[in-house]
Scaffold this motif. Structure first.
Motif, PDB file in Angstrom:
ATOM      1  N   VAL A  40      37.465  48.639  43.942  1.00  8.61           N
ATOM      2  CA  VAL A  40      37.211  49.506  42.789  1.00  8.61           C
ATOM      3  C   VAL A  40      36.253  48.877  41.780  1.00  8.61           C
ATOM      4  N   ALA A  41      36.113  47.555  41.820  1.00  6.34           N
ATOM      5  CA  ALA A  41      35.322  46.853  40.808  1.00  6.34           C
ATOM      6  C   ALA A  41      33.903  47.393  40.630  1.00  6.34           C
ATOM      7  N   PRO A  42      33.170  47.750  41.706  1.00  7.16           N
ATOM      8  CA  PRO A  42      31.801  48.236  41.490  1.00  7.16           C
ATOM      9  C   PRO A  42      31.721  49.554  40.731  1.00  7.16           C
ATOM     10  N   ALA A  43      32.846  50.274  40.610  1.00 11.70           N
ATOM     11  CA  ALA A  43      32.811  51.610  40.016  1.00 11.70           C
ATOM     12  C   ALA A  43      33.418  51.680  38.625  1.00 11.70           C
ATOM     13  N   VAL A  44      33.964  50.562  38.130  1.00 11.77           N
ATOM     14  CA  VAL A  44      34.676  50.605  36.846  1.00 11.77           C
ATOM     15  C   VAL A  44      34.206  49.482  35.932  1.00 11.77           C
ATOM     16  N   ASP A  45      34.621  49.556  34.665  1.00  9.07           N
ATOM     17  CA  ASP A  45      34.257  48.538  33.681  1.00  9.07           C
ATOM     18  C   ASP A  45      35.331  47.464  33.532  1.00  9.07           C
ATOM     19  N   ARG A  46      36.553  47.795  33.908  1.00  9.44           N
ATOM     20  CA  ARG A  46      37.686  46.914  33.624  1.00  9.44           C
ATOM     21  C   ARG A  46      38.835  47.319  34.533  1.00  9.44           C
ATOM     22  N   ILE A  47      39.713  46.371  34.826  1.00  8.96           N
ATOM     23  CA  ILE A  47      40.867  46.647  35.689  1.00  8.96           C
ATOM     24  C   ILE A  47      42.145  46.307  34.939  1.00  8.96           C
ATOM     25  N   VAL A  48      43.094  47.233  34.987  1.00  5.93           N
ATOM     26  CA  VAL A  48      44.432  47.004  34.446  1.00  5.93           C
ATOM     27  C   VAL A  48      45.396  46.977  35.630  1.00  5.93           C
ATOM     28  N   ILE A  49      46.121  45.890  35.787  1.00 11.11           N
ATOM     29  CA  ILE A  49      47.103  45.756  36.868  1.00 11.11           C
ATOM     30  C   ILE A  49      48.494  45.871  36.259  1.00 11.11           C
ATOM     31  N   VAL A  50      49.301  46.751  36.817  1.00 15.84           N
ATOM     32  CA  VAL A  50      50.667  46.947  36.334  1.00 15.84           C
ATOM     33  C   VAL A  50      51.624  46.282  37.315  1.00 15.84           C
ATOM     34  N   ARG A  51      52.403  45.353  36.819  1.00 19.55           N
ATOM     35  CA  ARG A  51      53.362  44.645  37.669  1.00 19.55           C
ATOM     36  C   ARG A  51      54.785  44.882  37.161  1.00 19.55           C
ATOM     37  N   ALA A  52      55.755  44.582  37.999  1.00 18.01           N
ATOM     38  CA  ALA A  52      57.150  44.610  37.571  1.00 18.01           C
ATOM     39  C   ALA A  52      57.400  43.411  36.666  1.00 18.01           C
ATOM     40  N   PRO A  53      58.383  43.491  35.771  1.00 15.20           N
ATOM     41  CA  PRO A  53      58.657  42.355  34.888  1.00 15.20           C
ATOM     42  C   PRO A  53      58.899  41.069  35.671  1.00 15.20           C
ATOM     43  N   GLY A  54      58.099  40.043  35.341  1.00 12.42           N
ATOM     44  CA  GLY A  54      58.253  38.747  35.980  1.00 12.42           C
ATOM     45  C   GLY A  54      57.683  38.642  37.387  1.00 12.42           C
ATOM     46  N   GLN A  55      57.089  39.716  37.895  1.00 13.75           N
ATOM     47  CA  GLN A  55      56.549  39.704  39.259  1.00 13.75           C
ATOM     48  C   GLN A  55      55.351  38.755  39.360  1.00 13.75           C
ATOM     49  N   PRO A  56      55.391  37.781  40.278  1.00  6.38           N
ATOM     50  CA  PRO A  56      54.213  36.938  40.474  1.00  6.38           C
ATOM     51  C   PRO A  56      53.120  37.710  41.210  1.00  6.38           C
ATOM     52  N   LEU A  57      51.900  37.516  40.800  1.00  6.87           N
ATOM     53  CA  LEU A  57      50.775  38.181  41.445  1.00  6.87           C
ATOM     54  C   LEU A  57      49.818  37.152  42.015  1.00  6.87           C
ATOM     55  N   PRO A  58      49.176  37.472  43.122  1.00  3.60           N
ATOM     56  CA  PRO A  58      48.163  36.558  43.649  1.00  3.60           C
ATOM     57  C   PRO A  58      46.955  36.530  42.720  1.00  3.60           C
ATOM     58  N   ALA A  59      46.257  35.430  42.703  1.00 10.27           N
ATOM     59  CA  ALA A  59      45.025  35.346  41.919  1.00 10.27           C
ATOM     60  C   ALA A  59      43.983  36.276  42.525  1.00 10.27           C
ATOM     61  N   ILE A  60      43.239  36.975  41.686  1.00  8.98           N
ATOM     62  CA  ILE A  60      42.174  37.828  42.182  1.00  8.98           C
ATOM     63  C   ILE A  60      40.868  37.432  41.516  1.00  8.98           C
ATOM     64  N   ASP A  61      39.789  37.679  42.230  1.00 12.54           N
ATOM     65  CA  ASP A  61      38.463  37.279  41.766  1.00 12.54           C
ATOM     66  C   ASP A  61      37.558  38.508  41.766  1.00 12.54           C
ATOM     67  N   VAL A  62      37.269  39.027  40.584  1.00 11.42           N
ATOM     68  CA  VAL A  62      36.347  40.154  40.431  1.00 11.42           C
ATOM     69  C   VAL A  62      35.463  39.878  39.225  1.00 11.42           C
ATOM     70  N   PRO A  63      34.235  40.409  39.237  1.00 10.07           N
ATOM     71  CA  PRO A  63      33.279  40.100  38.162  1.00 10.07           C
ATOM     72  C   PRO A  63      33.401  41.023  36.954  1.00 10.07           C
ATOM     73  N   LEU A  64      34.615  41.261  36.499  1.00 10.08           N
ATOM     74  CA  LEU A  64      34.810  42.099  35.326  1.00 10.08           C
ATOM     75  C   LEU A  64      36.180  41.790  34.732  1.00 10.08           C
ATOM     76  N   PRO A  65      36.442  42.217  33.499  1.00 11.60           N
ATOM     77  CA  PRO A  65      37.703  41.865  32.852  1.00 11.60           C
ATOM     78  C   PRO A  65      38.911  42.469  33.569  1.00 11.60           C
ATOM     79  N   VAL A  66      39.984  41.692  33.611  1.00 13.06           N
ATOM     80  CA  VAL A  66      41.244  42.131  34.215  1.00 13.06           C
ATOM     81  C   VAL A  66      42.371  41.881  33.221  1.00 13.06           C
TER      82      VAL A  66
END
Length: 205
Positions: A40-66
């Motif tokens: 989705v990164a090429p089509a948007v300005d920013r990414i919002v990721i919604v996680r469960a409380p305390g859920q660990p997430l993998p590191a992601i690498d995209v050229p825009l704010p997250v």
């Protein structure tokens, strides 16, 4: 150049059918969340990721704010996740998806956003296989967030996203509208079971 749209990626589902955290599940050596964010990164300005409380997430690498936000109402399904994500969106439009759709086409995101602007719709929700696709769709948070919060407070419509959109201006582009930007409609393939993940792996060639 600003695209005027952000992505909201839901990463905090229960993953009951998958049997493990889908966001971190590997596909060709990369977590599913990275696939979706990268798609989705090429089509948007920013990414919002919604996680469960305390859920660990993998590191992601995209050229825009997250930005990572937590679902304030865990256990109430994707409607609650979208409400949490929309509250963090700064643009007029938001593309909503789940973390198990690794083959989203950036051109499809752009097309749905264009339809939203052309029609002033609150929701642009594709109709694929005869079914609405609320998690590959564009929303106008200013209109949708209050409606979703009302549905969460009252339990109306069984907390379904489609039901929460009643009363909003909804446009449902069909497959013929979508195939020019996503010929095989791969944007709508979900890795919601290990078997489906294996099928998507095979599609990658």
């Amino acid at each position: 150049m600003s695209r005027g749209i952000e992505a909201v990626i839901l990463a905090g589902g229960r993953s009951t059918r998958f049997g493990r955290d889908k966001a971190s599940a590997p596909l060709r050596g990369r977590p599913l969340l990275q696939w979706v964010a990268g798609a989705v990164a090429p089509a948007v300005d920013r990414i919002v990721i919604v996680r469960a409380p305390g859920q660990p997430l993998p590191a992601i690498d995209v050229p825009l704010p997250v930005e990572v936000v937590e679902d304030e109402l865990p256990g109430l399904g994707p409607l609650a996740g979208l409400a949490a994500g929309f509250a963090a969106v700064e643009s007029d439009l938001a593309f909503a998806c789940s973390c198990d759709a690794p083959l989203i086409a950036p051109a499809l995101v752009a097309r749905l956003a264009a339809i939203a602007r052309e029609t002033a719709a609150d929701v642009v929700r594709p109709l694929v296989g005869g079914f609405p696709q609320p998690l590959v769709a564009v929303y106008r948070p200013a209109a949708c967030l209050p409606a979703f919060r009302r549905a969460l407070e009252t339990g109306a419509g069984g907390l379904r996203i489609v039901a929460a959109c009643e009363g909003l201006r909804v446009i449902e582009p069909g497959e013929a509208d979508l195939r020019p930007v996503d010929p095989d409609l791969r944007s709508f393939l979900n890795a919601n079971t290990p078997e489906r993940l294996a099928e998507i792996d095979c599609l990658l060639g």
